[in-house]
Design a protein around this motif. Structure first.
Motif, PDB file in Angstrom:
ATOM      1  N   ASP A 242       0.815  -1.216   0.000  1.00  0.00           N
ATOM      2  CA  ASP A 242       0.000   0.000   0.000  1.00  0.00           C
ATOM      3  C   ASP A 242       0.851   1.269   0.000  1.00  0.00           C
ATOM      4  OD1 ASP A 242      -2.302  -1.509  -0.011  1.00  0.00           O
ATOM      5  OD2 ASP A 242      -2.561  -1.444   2.160  1.00  0.00           O
ATOM      6  N   GLU A 243       2.067   1.179   0.504  1.00  0.00           N
ATOM      7  CA  GLU A 243       2.949   2.350   0.593  1.00  0.00           C
ATOM      8  C   GLU A 243       3.850   2.516  -0.626  1.00  0.00           C
ATOM      9  OE1 GLU A 243       4.380   2.627   5.153  1.00  0.00           O
ATOM     10  OE2 GLU A 243       4.773   0.689   4.191  1.00  0.00           O
ATOM     11  N   VAL A 244       4.094   1.424  -1.336  1.00  0.00           N
ATOM     12  CA  VAL A 244       5.231   1.377  -2.241  1.00  0.00           C
ATOM     13  C   VAL A 244       5.114   2.339  -3.421  1.00  0.00           C
ATOM     14  CG1 VAL A 244       4.463  -0.503  -3.765  1.00  0.00           C
ATOM     15  CG2 VAL A 244       6.896  -0.256  -3.202  1.00  0.00           C
ATOM     16  N   ALA A 245       3.921   2.553  -3.947  1.00  0.00           N
ATOM     17  CA  ALA A 245       3.792   3.409  -5.128  1.00  0.00           C
ATOM     18  C   ALA A 245       4.181   4.846  -4.820  1.00  0.00           C
ATOM     19  CB  ALA A 245       2.357   3.351  -5.661  1.00  0.00           C
ATOM     20  N   GLY A 246       3.686   5.391  -3.711  1.00  0.00           N
ATOM     21  CA  GLY A 246       4.004   6.770  -3.354  1.00  0.00           C
ATOM     22  C   GLY A 246       5.476   6.970  -3.064  1.00  0.00           C
ATOM     23  N   VAL A 247       6.080   5.998  -2.368  1.00  0.00           N
ATOM     24  CA  VAL A 247       7.507   6.091  -2.048  1.00  0.00           C
ATOM     25  C   VAL A 247       8.340   5.991  -3.323  1.00  0.00           C
ATOM     26  CG1 VAL A 247       9.426   4.906  -0.906  1.00  0.00           C
ATOM     27  CG2 VAL A 247       7.278   5.286   0.320  1.00  0.00           C
ATOM     28  N   ALA A 248       7.972   5.078  -4.210  1.00  0.00           N
ATOM     29  CA  ALA A 248       8.719   4.928  -5.464  1.00  0.00           C
ATOM     30  C   ALA A 248       8.642   6.190  -6.307  1.00  0.00           C
ATOM     31  CB  ALA A 248       8.167   3.740  -6.249  1.00  0.00           C
ATOM     32  N   GLU A 249       7.488   6.794  -6.364  1.00  0.00           N
ATOM     33  CA  GLU A 249       7.338   8.032  -7.128  1.00  0.00           C
ATOM     34  C   GLU A 249       8.221   9.133  -6.553  1.00  0.00           C
ATOM     35  OE1 GLU A 249       3.780  10.997  -8.784  1.00  0.00           O
ATOM     36  OE2 GLU A 249       3.300   9.337  -7.430  1.00  0.00           O
TER      37      GLU A 249
ATOM     38  N   ARG B 120       3.550  -4.354  -8.159  1.00  0.00           N
ATOM     39  CA  ARG B 120       2.973  -3.010  -8.278  1.00  0.00           C
ATOM     40  C   ARG B 120       3.987  -2.037  -8.868  1.00  0.00           C
ATOM     41  NH1 ARG B 120      -1.163  -1.671  -3.264  1.00  0.00           N
ATOM     42  NH2 ARG B 120      -2.177  -3.718  -3.201  1.00  0.00           N
ATOM     43  N   LEU B 121       5.231  -2.123  -8.414  1.00  0.00           N
ATOM     44  CA  LEU B 121       6.270  -1.230  -8.935  1.00  0.00           C
ATOM     45  C   LEU B 121       6.517  -1.484 -10.422  1.00  0.00           C
ATOM     46  CD1 LEU B 121       8.892  -1.333  -6.042  1.00  0.00           C
ATOM     47  CD2 LEU B 121       7.419   0.579  -6.671  1.00  0.00           C
ATOM     48  N   ALA B 122       6.555  -2.744 -10.808  1.00  0.00           N
ATOM     49  CA  ALA B 122       6.802  -3.079 -12.214  1.00  0.00           C
ATOM     50  C   ALA B 122       5.698  -2.537 -13.111  1.00  0.00           C
ATOM     51  CB  ALA B 122       6.929  -4.590 -12.367  1.00  0.00           C
ATOM     52  N   LYS B 123       4.467  -2.550 -12.610  1.00  0.00           N
ATOM     53  CA  LYS B 123       3.337  -2.086 -13.406  1.00  0.00           C
ATOM     54  C   LYS B 123       3.255  -0.562 -13.486  1.00  0.00           C
ATOM     55  CE  LYS B 123       0.367  -6.139 -12.802  1.00  0.00           C
ATOM     56  NZ  LYS B 123      -0.858  -6.695 -12.179  1.00  0.00           N
ATOM     57  N   MET B 124       3.978   0.139 -12.606  1.00  0.00           N
ATOM     58  CA  MET B 124       3.936   1.603 -12.627  1.00  0.00           C
ATOM     59  C   MET B 124       4.615   2.193 -13.859  1.00  0.00           C
ATOM     60  SD  MET B 124       4.684   2.620  -8.649  1.00  0.00           S
ATOM     61  CE  MET B 124       4.821   4.401  -9.010  1.00  0.00           C
TER      62      MET B 124
ATOM     63  N   GLY C 290       7.086   2.902   7.792  1.00  0.00           N
ATOM     64  CA  GLY C 290       6.167   3.881   8.362  1.00  0.00           C
ATOM     65  C   GLY C 290       6.400   5.303   7.911  1.00  0.00           C
ATOM     66  N   GLN C 291       7.541   5.570   7.273  1.00  0.00           N
ATOM     67  CA  GLN C 291       7.796   6.928   6.797  1.00  0.00           C
ATOM     68  C   GLN C 291       6.875   7.262   5.630  1.00  0.00           C
ATOM     69  OE1 GLN C 291      12.005   6.985   5.940  1.00  0.00           O
ATOM     70  NE2 GLN C 291      12.418   8.169   7.784  1.00  0.00           N
ATOM     71  N   THR C 292       6.490   8.517   5.538  1.00  0.00           N
ATOM     72  CA  THR C 292       5.638   8.957   4.439  1.00  0.00           C
ATOM     73  C   THR C 292       6.470   9.186   3.179  1.00  0.00           C
ATOM     74  OG1 THR C 292       5.913  11.310   4.895  1.00  0.00           O
ATOM     75  CG2 THR C 292       4.165  10.144   6.098  1.00  0.00           C
ATOM     76  N   ALA C 293       5.783   9.266   2.062  1.00  0.00           N
ATOM     77  CA  ALA C 293       6.463   9.542   0.799  1.00  0.00           C
ATOM     78  C   ALA C 293       7.156  10.899   0.843  1.00  0.00           C
ATOM     79  CB  ALA C 293       5.466   9.484  -0.351  1.00  0.00           C
ATOM     80  N   ASP C 294       6.554  11.880   1.499  1.00  0.00           N
ATOM     81  CA  ASP C 294       7.168  13.209   1.604  1.00  0.00           C
ATOM     82  C   ASP C 294       8.462  13.152   2.412  1.00  0.00           C
ATOM     83  OD1 ASP C 294       5.228  14.447   0.087  1.00  0.00           O
ATOM     84  OD2 ASP C 294       4.054  15.122   1.802  1.00  0.00           O
ATOM     85  N   GLU C 295       8.466  12.353   3.472  1.00  0.00           N
ATOM     86  CA  GLU C 295       9.681  12.210   4.270  1.00  0.00           C
ATOM     87  C   GLU C 295      10.786  11.535   3.461  1.00  0.00           C
ATOM     88  OE1 GLU C 295       8.123  11.743   8.855  1.00  0.00           O
ATOM     89  OE2 GLU C 295       7.786  10.072   7.484  1.00  0.00           O
ATOM     90  N   VAL C 296      10.406  10.524   2.699  1.00  0.00           N
ATOM     91  CA  VAL C 296      11.378   9.835   1.851  1.00  0.00           C
ATOM     92  C   VAL C 296      11.917  10.783   0.784  1.00  0.00           C
ATOM     93  CG1 VAL C 296      11.703   7.964   0.183  1.00  0.00           C
ATOM     94  CG2 VAL C 296      10.373   7.566   2.269  1.00  0.00           C
TER      95      VAL C 296
END
Length: 203
Positions: free
Chosen positions: A15-22, A47-51, A178-184
């Motif tokens: 559930d987190e991976v798309a936002g962090v990858a972006e 999910r990452l591969a499909k992005m 647990g870190q947010t995409a903005d933090e990453v």
């Protein structure tokens, strides 16, 4: 600019991976590793591969050949391991994926290279330090790409690059569960800035 950096997202969930990858790709990091001891790791890789972000997606902590095949089925293109397992390396190459096995000694490095790897992950790098890296670099084929993982970051990018490193794998200093995409993104921006400065300053 191509940056030789791999983001290690240990502990991330699908559930987190798309936002962090972006966030990572927008910051200039285009290689992403999901360790297989993360929750539902194969789902995250799929999910990452499909992005279709253009990033190279793969798995870390890959310990057997069966897992290599599952990563390929999920759409991954890169296999990273903590060790130099010949069966894992050969299956990775057979499936047309990028093989980055872990090694720490000259014997492990040569074993991995003979099995078909062209990139080696020196892990944990803090045990080697720059002097250990120089010693290993001196006995390996010149074209061998060495990535430093474990205890590396902006403070020692320059020293490792000057000692012969080709790049780095970055884990907890870039992402913690647990870190947010903005933090990453904030961490990634700082890391990329430091890497670019170190690369520009190579002697």
């Amino acid at each position: 600019m191509t940056r030789n950096l791999i983001a290690i997202l240990r502990g991330i969930t699908p559930d987190e991976v798309a936002g962090v990858a972006e966030a990572l790709v927008n910051s200039g990091i285009d290689r992403i590793e999901v360790p297989l001891n993360s929750p539902r790791a194969f789902d995250s890789i799929e999910r990452l591969a499909k992005m279709q972000t253009g990033a190279l997606i793969g798995a870390g902590t890959v310990l057997d050949a069966a897992a290599v095949a599952r990563v390929a089925d999920a759409g991954g293109k890169m296999i990273v391991s903590p060790n130099a397992d010949v069966d894992v390396i050969r299956e990775t190459i057979r499936l047309g994926m990028q093989s980055i096995p872990g090694a720490l000694t000259p014997s492990e490095c040569v074993t991995a290279l003979r099995a078909g790897a062209t990139t080696l992950k020196l892990f944990p790098s803090f045990i080697l330090g720059t002097e250990g890296l120089k010693a290993i670099r001196a006995v390996l084929p010149e074209e061998t790409e060495l990535l430093m993982v474990g205890g590396v970051g902006p403070a020692n990018f320059s020293a490792y690059l000057n000692a012969g490193a080709a790049g780095f794998g970055i884990g907890t200093s870039l992402y913690r569960p647990g870190q947010t995409a903005d933090e990453v993104k904030e961490r990634a921006n700082a890391l990329v800035k430091a890497y670019d400065a170190a690369s520009a300053g190579l002697e």
